[in-house]
Scaffold this motif. Sequence first.
Motif, PDB file in Angstrom:
ATOM      1  N   THR A  94      71.900  54.710  46.533  1.00  0.00           N
ATOM      2  CA  THR A  94      72.432  54.648  47.894  1.00  0.00           C
ATOM      3  C   THR A  94      72.047  55.864  48.732  1.00  0.00           C
ATOM      4  OG1 THR A  94      74.542  55.610  47.158  1.00  0.00           O
ATOM      5  CG2 THR A  94      74.383  53.197  47.232  1.00  0.00           C
ATOM      6  N   ARG A  95      71.567  56.922  48.099  1.00  0.00           N
ATOM      7  CA  ARG A  95      71.091  58.067  48.879  1.00  0.00           C
ATOM      8  C   ARG A  95      69.903  57.671  49.753  1.00  0.00           C
ATOM      9  NH1 ARG A  95      69.921  62.551  44.531  1.00  0.00           N
ATOM     10  NH2 ARG A  95      69.004  60.695  43.552  1.00  0.00           N
ATOM     11  N   LYS A  96      69.146  56.677  49.335  1.00  0.00           N
ATOM     12  CA  LYS A  96      68.016  56.226  50.147  1.00  0.00           C
ATOM     13  C   LYS A  96      68.497  55.693  51.494  1.00  0.00           C
ATOM     14  CE  LYS A  96      65.253  55.092  46.061  1.00  0.00           C
ATOM     15  NZ  LYS A  96      64.675  54.012  45.222  1.00  0.00           N
ATOM     16  N   ILE A  97      69.627  55.009  51.484  1.00  0.00           N
ATOM     17  CA  ILE A  97      70.214  54.501  52.721  1.00  0.00           C
ATOM     18  C   ILE A  97      70.730  55.655  53.561  1.00  0.00           C
ATOM     19  CG2 ILE A  97      72.055  53.045  53.657  1.00  0.00           C
ATOM     20  CD1 ILE A  97      71.929  51.617  50.834  1.00  0.00           C
ATOM     21  N   LEU A 122      75.030  52.338  39.867  1.00  0.00           N
ATOM     22  CA  LEU A 122      74.002  51.567  40.571  1.00  0.00           C
ATOM     23  C   LEU A 122      72.585  52.005  40.198  1.00  0.00           C
ATOM     24  CD1 LEU A 122      75.324  50.981  44.215  1.00  0.00           C
ATOM     25  CD2 LEU A 122      74.956  49.282  42.420  1.00  0.00           C
ATOM     26  N   PRO A 123      72.294  53.310  40.163  1.00  0.00           N
ATOM     27  CA  PRO A 123      70.938  53.698  39.755  1.00  0.00           C
ATOM     28  C   PRO A 123      70.623  53.356  38.306  1.00  0.00           C
ATOM     29  CG  PRO A 123      72.024  55.490  40.928  1.00  0.00           C
ATOM     30  CD  PRO A 123      73.073  54.465  40.639  1.00  0.00           C
ATOM     31  N   ALA A 124      71.583  53.593  37.384  1.00  0.00           N
ATOM     32  CA  ALA A 124      71.313  53.391  35.963  1.00  0.00           C
ATOM     33  C   ALA A 124      71.192  51.916  35.607  1.00  0.00           C
ATOM     34  CB  ALA A 124      72.427  54.039  35.129  1.00  0.00           C
ATOM     35  N   ARG A 125      72.028  51.087  36.189  1.00  0.00           N
ATOM     36  CA  ARG A 125      72.053  49.668  35.812  1.00  0.00           C
ATOM     37  C   ARG A 125      71.090  48.816  36.642  1.00  0.00           C
ATOM     38  NH1 ARG A 125      74.226  45.198  33.648  1.00  0.00           N
ATOM     39  NH2 ARG A 125      75.130  43.613  34.997  1.00  0.00           N
TER      40      ARG A 125
END
Length: 377
Positions: free
Chosen positions: A287-290, A279-282
């Motif tokens: 999701t750590r922000k959530i 998710l971060p790379a693409r």
Amino acid sequence: MTAYQVCSNCVMDTTDENISFDADGVCDHCHNFRDHVAPNWHTDERGEAELMAIAEKIRADGKDREFDCILGMSGGFDSSYMLHIAATKMKLRPLVFHVDGGWNTQVAVHNIECVVEKLGLDLYTEVINWEEMKDFQLAFFKSGVPHIDIPQDMAFIATLYKFAAKHNIKYILNGTNYSTECVRNPLNWIYYGTDMAQLKDIQKKFGTVPLKDYPISSILYHKLYLRYIRRISVIKPLNLGPYIKADAQELMSREYGWTPYPQKHFESRFTRFYEGYWLPARFGYDTRKIQFSSLILTGQMTREAALDALSRPAIPVEEIPHELDFIATKLGITTDELIGYRDMPLKSHRDYKSNEWMFNLGAKALRLLGVERSIKR
């Protein structure tokens, strides 16, 4: 293009395409928690009384049965701690139900065994047809959408709920909670996992193996049939008492030898790859922000600590080549093919058939009826 902005109170930002901010830079996730969730979330004597009343009813209804409820256990922390609460505080006799989707980590297996064995409970494991799971996951990779973890989540949820219905188990214990999850995944990050129109469309376009054994369950089955026809109740014990994650982890480690994970949801090797790297790379979604924002809002983490953690990748850069090789090999494709899916044009749930309108309508109705609290997505 909207200028990048991060909330001045939590760490949610404009990677959530629907986020909004007030004049002080505080986001609508924070306002939603303060206005709708916190006033109705009771972890004091009111929650305690409700929890004990529910426990008494479950025990009474199940007194002549081998199990009085069922609890899905992934090996993650929330479900592990919920099992502790169910068995020791609520004095229940749950059937511990685990779904093996082919991606268990050894740490997860260890954690499940430690807790179940010490509590003297029975563990039932359902194994998903790997060829179907693998093909369904590959279909989501090929579709280009962010929510490629849906095949795994669907298998877990549908198998558990259908087992409960088949064996007439009236109470399902669920680890969802406000304490660590009061901020929800934005829809552009992780779409509804029970939208049958979307799942069928992606499978039809990109799947190669018929889903004969794979468990599929619609939102209508969960929200209407099970709840109102079969009278199966979903109970969320972690919302009815104090749940401070750090304290709970210390207890679980001391009492059961429970081993923590580097990040929430990392009990699954696939979810670790998906949330920690894919998710971060693409897409640029972290999701750590959530997760961190939820902890900030519930007073368990400072914003400064969250920003510091976010300055470093969830999975160290030097580990990424091994992660790509492992996931590709497990899925039966080459690493180059997996990288090709990473670099293909971005897609969203809006590029495929969906019943999003039905989910929006249902959520609004449930909020108006007071059945579910308002948590923004």
